[in-house]
Scaffold this motif. Sequence first.
Motif, short mmCIF file in Angstrom:
data_model
loop_
_atom_site.label_atom_id
_atom_site.label_comp_id
_atom_site.label_asym_id
_atom_site.label_seq_id
_atom_site.Cartn_x
_atom_site.Cartn_y
_atom_site.Cartn_z
N ASN A 149 -0.42 19.87 -17.78
CA ASN A 149 0.08 19.49 -16.47
C ASN A 149 -0.52 18.12 -16.37
O ASN A 149 -1.36 17.63 -14.45
N SER A 150 0.48 16.63 -16.19
CA SER A 150 0.42 15.48 -15.77
C SER A 150 0.78 15.46 -14.17
O SER A 150 1.86 16.23 -14.20
N TRP A 151 0.34 14.56 -14.28
CA TRP A 151 -0.21 14.54 -12.15
C TRP A 151 0.91 12.85 -12.40
O TRP A 151 -0.02 11.90 -12.95
N VAL A 152 1.06 12.69 -10.43
CA VAL A 152 1.09 11.34 -10.69
C VAL A 152 1.05 11.93 -8.69
O VAL A 152 1.61 12.44 -8.35
N ALA A 153 -0.63 10.71 -8.71
CA ALA A 153 -0.51 11.24 -7.00
C ALA A 153 -0.62 10.09 -5.84
O ALA A 153 -0.72 8.37 -6.63
N ILE A 154 -0.34 10.52 -4.77
CA ILE A 154 -0.10 9.08 -4.27
C ILE A 154 -0.51 9.18 -2.60
O ILE A 154 -0.36 9.99 -1.86
N SER A 155 -1.17 8.28 -2.32
CA SER A 155 -2.63 8.28 -1.05
C SER A 155 -1.89 7.21 0.02
O SER A 155 -1.93 6.14 -0.34
N PHE A 156 -1.93 8.13 1.62
CA PHE A 156 -1.45 6.82 2.12
C PHE A 156 -2.34 6.21 2.74
O PHE A 156 -2.79 6.49 3.84
N GLY A 157 -3.56 6.52 2.30
CA GLY A 157 -4.75 6.47 3.37
C GLY A 157 -5.01 6.75 4.51
O GLY A 157 -5.03 8.60 4.83
N ARG A 158 -4.83 6.39 5.77
CA ARG A 158 -5.54 7.47 7.42
C ARG A 158 -4.07 7.48 7.48
O ARG A 158 -4.23 8.34 8.53
N HIS A 159 -3.07 7.38 7.33
CA HIS A 159 -2.07 7.48 7.91
C HIS A 159 -1.80 9.15 7.53
O HIS A 159 -1.13 9.20 6.48
N ARG A 160 -0.45 9.58 8.38
CA ARG A 160 0.07 11.20 8.24
C ARG A 160 1.19 11.12 7.95
O ARG A 160 1.90 10.50 8.99
#
Length: 270
Positions: A149-160
Amino acid sequence: LPAPPPHTPVAERLRGLEEGIAEAEADPMACRRRDISAELRADFPEERSSPSTPPTDSQGGGMGRGVGPQEEDARVFEFNGHSGGNRGVMYYLGLQAGEGAQWANPVAAGLVRVTASSVKMGSFRHIVGVELGDHTFRSQVFYTANEENSWVAISFGRHRICPTHYTMAHRVAVAMYFARCWTFEGSMNGKQWTVLRRHVEDRTLNGSSFVGSWEVDCGGRYFTDFRVVLAPRGNSTGTSALVMSCFEVYGKLLEAPPRPRESNSRHCRT
């Protein structure tokens, strides 16, 4: 508190309630004590405090009228049908990071945040975009440890973002460990995740094609975070290491307004 004027409905009601309480204290079995404040609130609703600001949606990309950017403010990034051949949200943010003059990695600039279940090799900035001047992405190497269950996550902060397609690459010159079974997921808080696309024995990434793009049907919902989760033994070698680079996403972008700068007036002399 000051007493109300003697002949107002409130004053008359108070006198009646006070008489009832006195009667109840003199003869508890005759009647019971009543809650004055509760009866006043029931009889005179105009005396109530105004309701608080209506809550806005925090899950599933709810828009909330009058709060933040709206649908009509969205910037559209269309996918042109060629994997890795056009520029999406990540490229746009990279131009902002480079102040419009040239592309700069938005992870290095702090506009995008990347996390992973583990890091066996590479840098988080390799997850995002192609480095300027290296269009063959030969230096783009990132992969996790061989853990289920390896994963990579990308967050755009407050942008939707309301995604229509996404792109990711393998790594050049290593025709092994291609992702085969994985999920592409979205979130509004980085905790609760929605599966946007499930891949089963997907052979898009292979020795002849190191970059792949896929369509996403998110039902018009917006998300701030995305992640790729590899199924156990989900790569082409039958192990659980996730090899991934050059992530890009297309669709509608609702940019968060800039945060107000803190006033320095308290530090100024008059």
